[in-house]
Motif scaffolding. Structure first.
Motif, short mmCIF file in Angstrom:
data_model
loop_
_atom_site.label_atom_id
_atom_site.label_comp_id
_atom_site.label_asym_id
_atom_site.label_seq_id
_atom_site.Cartn_x
_atom_site.Cartn_y
_atom_site.Cartn_z
N VAL A 10 31.40 -57.94 41.64
CA VAL A 10 32.76 -57.95 42.17
C VAL A 10 33.27 -59.39 42.12
O VAL A 10 32.75 -60.28 42.80
N ASP A 11 34.30 -59.61 41.28
CA ASP A 11 34.83 -60.95 41.09
C ASP A 11 35.93 -61.30 42.08
O ASP A 11 36.13 -62.47 42.40
N SER A 12 36.69 -60.29 42.52
CA SER A 12 37.77 -60.54 43.47
C SER A 12 38.24 -59.21 44.04
O SER A 12 37.78 -58.14 43.61
N GLU A 13 39.17 -59.29 44.96
CA GLU A 13 39.74 -58.09 45.57
C GLU A 13 40.64 -57.32 44.62
O GLU A 13 40.95 -56.15 44.87
N PHE A 14 41.07 -57.96 43.52
CA PHE A 14 42.05 -57.34 42.64
C PHE A 14 41.63 -57.32 41.17
O PHE A 14 42.40 -56.90 40.31
N ALA A 15 40.43 -57.78 40.87
CA ALA A 15 39.91 -57.62 39.51
C ALA A 15 39.87 -56.12 39.19
O ALA A 15 39.78 -55.29 40.09
N PRO A 16 39.97 -55.74 37.90
CA PRO A 16 40.02 -54.32 37.56
C PRO A 16 38.85 -53.53 38.15
O PRO A 16 37.68 -53.88 37.97
N LEU A 17 39.19 -52.49 38.88
CA LEU A 17 38.19 -51.65 39.54
C LEU A 17 37.63 -50.66 38.53
O LEU A 17 38.37 -49.87 37.94
N GLY A 313 41.17 -46.19 62.48
CA GLY A 313 41.27 -47.63 62.38
C GLY A 313 40.94 -48.17 61.00
O GLY A 313 40.52 -49.33 60.88
N GLY A 314 41.11 -47.37 59.96
CA GLY A 314 40.87 -47.84 58.60
C GLY A 314 41.71 -47.04 57.62
O GLY A 314 42.27 -46.00 57.97
N ALA A 315 41.79 -47.52 56.38
CA ALA A 315 42.57 -46.81 55.37
C ALA A 315 41.87 -46.91 54.03
O ALA A 315 40.69 -46.61 53.90
N PHE A 316 42.59 -47.36 53.00
CA PHE A 316 42.08 -47.26 51.63
C PHE A 316 40.97 -48.27 51.33
O PHE A 316 39.97 -47.94 50.70
N ARG A 317 41.14 -49.51 51.77
CA ARG A 317 40.05 -50.48 51.54
C ARG A 317 38.81 -50.08 52.32
O ARG A 317 37.70 -50.12 51.80
N CYS A 318 39.01 -49.67 53.57
CA CYS A 318 37.87 -49.26 54.39
C CYS A 318 37.13 -48.07 53.79
O CYS A 318 35.93 -47.92 53.99
N SER A 319 37.85 -47.21 53.09
CA SER A 319 37.27 -45.98 52.56
C SER A 319 36.61 -46.15 51.20
O SER A 319 36.14 -45.17 50.61
N THR A 320 36.56 -47.37 50.70
CA THR A 320 36.00 -47.62 49.37
C THR A 320 35.10 -48.85 49.40
O THR A 320 35.28 -49.75 50.22
N GLN A 321 34.13 -48.88 48.48
CA GLN A 321 33.28 -50.05 48.30
C GLN A 321 33.01 -50.21 46.81
O GLN A 321 32.39 -49.33 46.19
N PRO A 322 33.50 -51.28 46.19
CA PRO A 322 33.30 -51.44 44.75
C PRO A 322 31.88 -51.87 44.39
O PRO A 322 31.27 -52.67 45.11
N LEU A 323 31.40 -51.33 43.31
CA LEU A 323 30.16 -51.83 42.69
C LEU A 323 30.48 -52.62 41.43
O LEU A 323 29.69 -53.46 41.03
N LEU A 324 31.62 -52.32 40.81
CA LEU A 324 32.03 -53.08 39.63
C LEU A 324 33.53 -53.30 39.69
O LEU A 324 34.33 -52.37 39.62
N ARG A 325 33.89 -54.56 39.83
CA ARG A 325 35.29 -54.99 39.85
C ARG A 325 35.34 -56.31 39.09
O ARG A 325 35.10 -57.38 39.66
N ALA A 326 35.59 -56.23 37.80
CA ALA A 326 35.47 -57.42 36.96
C ALA A 326 36.35 -57.29 35.72
O ALA A 326 36.62 -56.18 35.26
N ASP A 327 36.79 -58.43 35.21
CA ASP A 327 37.59 -58.44 33.98
C ASP A 327 36.70 -58.17 32.76
O ASP A 327 35.51 -58.45 32.78
#
Length: 327
Positions: A10-17, A313-327
């Motif tokens: 995971v490179d960042s919060e917005f790198a391609p998921l 007390g959570g939504a979309f980020r809370c409901s997900t966990q990336p294993l690969l988020r990279a350019d």
């Protein structure tokens, strides 16, 4: 996905998921508030609903809402797949695990928190709320299948010491909702309700030899996680609630363009959307104002009704966990 199967990063919060884990929807409340450790954080206005479920599963008390809750996660998975993202799901808790939870209750509903990915490091954290302490277990086989064969490191925090019921104890505590990734810079929220100072120090010590820096972001004591105060949308653009940042934004982020939300909007999870990449963002129709501001900045917005998930007390980020988020 064959070439990416064993790649974990995971490179960042917005790198391609590219590969993400989407939560299940299981919750049995503690038998009484004192067993919970301290008051459970919920969306504003949801207290009466959750007060009805002490000692019971959410589905027992609200069967229609349970079906809707499961449907929200299925809808999220469908949107992600439509965008070419590989979606994995944790298993459900076993009968033995549910029985072992006893009066403390159990949760298997926000996969963001029990473990998280920073660069090429997968870290099992420790959660403060006793009813969430086993929440990593439904992901364990998934992690063994995906992370162990990869080149990524796979570590966990030391187990916390036992404490008096109703008191969190010394920890260490470190929860994924408090951890935002921006290249080699890691921001960690600190309100005292989730991650604590020992957890922050542990993460900084672990990551330092790999070139990461960890910046603590102080939060008010009623704010559970950092992603309930800040959401990074793309390089140079963020969503933030100034009322939840007593010291302001971290220095690195102060020059970024920002969409500000109120305390009420943040309590309803306005900062807790999910970038699929730097051009596409998922949020709830409740936050159409935020979505319009994103669209005005060239972001494509996908709307999914997450009204039941947000009760907890959570939504979309809370409901997900990336294993690969990279350019």
């Amino acid at each position: 996905m064959v070439a990416d199967t064993l790649l974990v990063r995971v490179d960042s919060e917005f790198a391609p998921l590219k590969t993400v884990v989407v939560s299940q929807s299981e919750f049995r409340a503690p038998a009484d508030p004192s067993v919970a450790g301290h008051a459970m954080p919920v969306e504003a206005g949801a207290v009466e609903i959750l007060d009805a479920v002490w000692g019971k599963t959410f589905g027992e008390v609200y069967p229609e809402k349970q079906v809707a809750w499961e449907g929200e996660r299925a809808a999220l998975a469908a949107v992600l797949r439509r965008h070419g993202v590989e979606v994995l799901r944790p298993r459900l808790l076993t009968r033995a695990e549910r029985a072992a939870a006893g009066r403390a209750g159990y949760a298997n509903f926000f996969v963001r928190d029990p473990w998280f990915t920073v660069g090429e490091h997968v870290i099992e954290g420790v959660l403060q709320f006793p009813h969430r302490r086993m929440e990593v277990l439904p992901s364990r086989q998934l992690l063994l299948d995906r992370v162990m064969p990869s080149d990524a490191a796979y570590v966990s925090l030391p187990q916390p010491e036992k404490s008096t019921p109703g008191e969190p104890g010394a920890g260490p505590f470190l929860e994924g909702g408090d951890v935002l990734v921006l290249g080699k810079q890691i921001f960690v929220g600190l309100s005292g309700m989730a991650t604590n100072e020992i957890g922050v120090r542990w993460l900084a010590k672990y990551l330092r030899p790999f070139g990461f820096t960890v910046t603590t972001v102080r939060l008010p004591e009623h704010v559970l996680h950092l992603d309930c105060a800040i959401g990074l949308v793309r390089d140079g653009l963020l969503i933030a609630c100034p009322d939840r940042l007593p010291d302001g934004l971290p220095e690195t982020l102060r020059a970024w363009d920002r969409i500000e939300v109120s305390e009420d909007e943040a309590a309803a999870m306005a900062t807790n959307g999910l970038p699929i990449d730097s051009r596409t963002y998922i949020t709830d129709p409740e936050f159409e104002r935020v979505g319009a501001a994103l669209e005005a900045r060239g972001i494509t917005v996908e709307y999914i009704d997450f009204s039941v998930s947000r009760l907890f007390g959570g939504a979309f980020r809370c409901s997900t966990q990336p294993l690969l988020r990279a350019d």
